[in-house]
Scaffold this active site. Sequence first.
Site, PDB file in Angstrom:
ATOM      1  CG  HIS A 157      -0.311   0.374   2.487  1.00 54.59           C
ATOM      2  ND1 HIS A 157       0.554  -0.473   3.119  1.00 54.59           N
ATOM      3  CD2 HIS A 157      -0.386   1.486   3.264  1.00 54.59           C
ATOM      4  CE1 HIS A 157       0.981   0.096   4.242  1.00 54.59           C
ATOM      5  NE2 HIS A 157       0.425   1.288   4.350  1.00 54.59           N
TER       6      HIS A 157
HETATM    7  N1  UDP Z   1      -3.843  -5.516   8.673  1.00 55.34           N
HETATM    8  C1  UDP Z   1      -5.116  -6.023   8.872  1.00 55.34           C
HETATM    9  N2  UDP Z   1      -5.822  -6.465   7.791  1.00 55.34           N
HETATM   10  C2  UDP Z   1      -5.319  -6.455   6.521  1.00 55.34           C
HETATM   11  C3  UDP Z   1      -4.010  -5.940   6.336  1.00 55.34           C
HETATM   12  C4  UDP Z   1      -3.312  -5.477   7.429  1.00 55.34           C
HETATM   13  O1  UDP Z   1      -5.596  -6.066  10.000  1.00 55.34           O
HETATM   14  O2  UDP Z   1      -6.021  -6.864   5.588  1.00 55.34           O
HETATM   15  C5  UDP Z   1      -3.120  -4.995   9.837  1.00 55.34           C
HETATM   16  C6  UDP Z   1      -1.750  -5.589  10.061  1.00 55.34           C
HETATM   17  O3  UDP Z   1      -1.836  -6.733  10.889  1.00 55.34           O
HETATM   18  C7  UDP Z   1      -0.993  -4.469  10.740  1.00 55.34           C
HETATM   19  C8  UDP Z   1      -1.646  -3.218  10.211  1.00 55.34           C
HETATM   20  O4  UDP Z   1      -2.871  -3.622   9.617  1.00 55.34           O
HETATM   21  O5  UDP Z   1      -1.200  -4.473  12.137  1.00 55.34           O
HETATM   22  C9  UDP Z   1      -0.746  -2.581   9.192  1.00 55.34           C
HETATM   23  O6  UDP Z   1      -1.412  -1.581   8.568  1.00 55.34           O
HETATM   24  P1  UDP Z   1      -0.863  -0.897   7.254  1.00 55.34           P
HETATM   25  O7  UDP Z   1       0.041  -1.852   6.546  1.00 55.34           O
HETATM   26  O8  UDP Z   1      -2.071  -0.388   6.541  1.00 55.34           O
HETATM   27  O9  UDP Z   1      -0.088   0.366   7.791  1.00 55.34           O
HETATM   28  P2  UDP Z   1       1.406   0.633   8.245  1.00 55.34           P
HETATM   29  O10 UDP Z   1       1.719  -0.270   9.393  1.00 55.34           O
HETATM   30  O11 UDP Z   1       2.290   0.407   7.061  1.00 55.34           O
HETATM   31  O12 UDP Z   1       1.407   2.079   8.649  1.00 55.34           O
END
Ligand code: UDP
Length: 385
Positions: free
Chosen positions: A209
């Site tokens: 993403h």
């Molecule tokens: N996650 C979730 N469902 C999904 C994909 C990711 O619950 O379909 C959770 C994952 O376990 C993690 C968090 O979302 O805890 C990560 O979010 P994201 O990758 O959107 O953001 P980032 O951490 O990169 O800021």
Amino acid sequence: MNAPRVTVVMGTRPEIIKLAPVLLALEALGVEQDVVFTGQHYDPELTEVFFRGCGLRPPATVLEGVGGADRVDQITASIAQLSLRMRAQRPGAVVVQGDTNSANAGAQAAHYLGVPVVHVEAGLRSNDRAMPEEVNRLLIGALADVHCCATAANAENLLRAGTPARAVHVTGNPIVEATRRALPGPVQQSRFLRDVGVEQDGYVLATVHRPENTDDPQRLRDLLGALGDLGLPVLLPLHPRTRARLEGFGLAVPAAVRLHEPVGHTEFLSLAAGSRLVVSDSGGVQEEVTVLGKPLVVVRNSTERPEAVDAGFSVLTSAAGVREAAASLLRPEHLAALATRPSPFGDGRAGLRIAALTLAAALPPAGSVPAPAPAPAAAARAVPV
Ligand code: UDP
């Protein structure tokens, strides 16, 4: 009642997940909380489901006009509404987490109103100013009064930048306890795998993403190609941004890659735990795999979480290097070592330490009798690292 009220600002899925342990710990300390969701991500229905999934009540307030807006409008609209709310509520402290526009806006609004800012997951640095998240981290780092770092290296980053040592604390990252709490037992894990139609150890779980991967059609095509070339079925729960780009660019998805709706946290962790390998550009997933003991290929230009690489859980690479990184991570002796290696991101008590630091830093409610408060450092020591 002398206990201060604490405002907690959040706006995205990872913020809900990582702040849940802090909110639960604040509640256990009897601190009244005002949870404000900016709406940076996701519609209200999904938000409610996510809050409940993390054991939280739905947020008291959801801001307007933030989701879907561009960066400057997200931040300015949030600051305008947050400052109104904070003026009315007069919180003793404001807690923000990570590096989002919501956290940035929460820190700015609180700082300008003279309310102490507590930053959870402080001190991460990718040293890549092209990432909006890095600029948010730098700004929040300049505004925060209490910096709750996941690791000693994160604390070092802040100290090197001149942050006063008394404001910097190594608490661990609440993702450790959030992951342990949300991961279900083996029976429910297998049920999730069956429902989605994947076999234990027989698939790759992927998430994509970050703008660096989604916003350039060639890079997105290369990444999909690399996923399709791993020799295993790939399950890709699609972030709304990635779905929009895939459709906008009209890209074909390789036969081995199965697109899926985003899943709940418990389901996602079950799918990660059951997979052979995870491939992702997510920040939070880099931490979660260290709790699950799973190997991860991080497809990004840089990472602000080198601890996971140093501990052997992840390899940072471009799309062209995914196959080789996977082969290196999937060596049987390496997998066996990962399964028992401790997470470099904490011991599962970060939420308690952060709640104690927040309480110690909070201003007393207006008109209350001031009680002698322990210094923040002393409060943190009360929950040993
Ligand atoms: N996650 C979730 N469902 C999904 C994909 C990711 O619950 O379909 C959770 C994952 O376990 C993690 C968090 O979302 O805890 C990560 O979010 P994201 O990758 O959107 O953001 P980032 O951490 O990169 O800021």
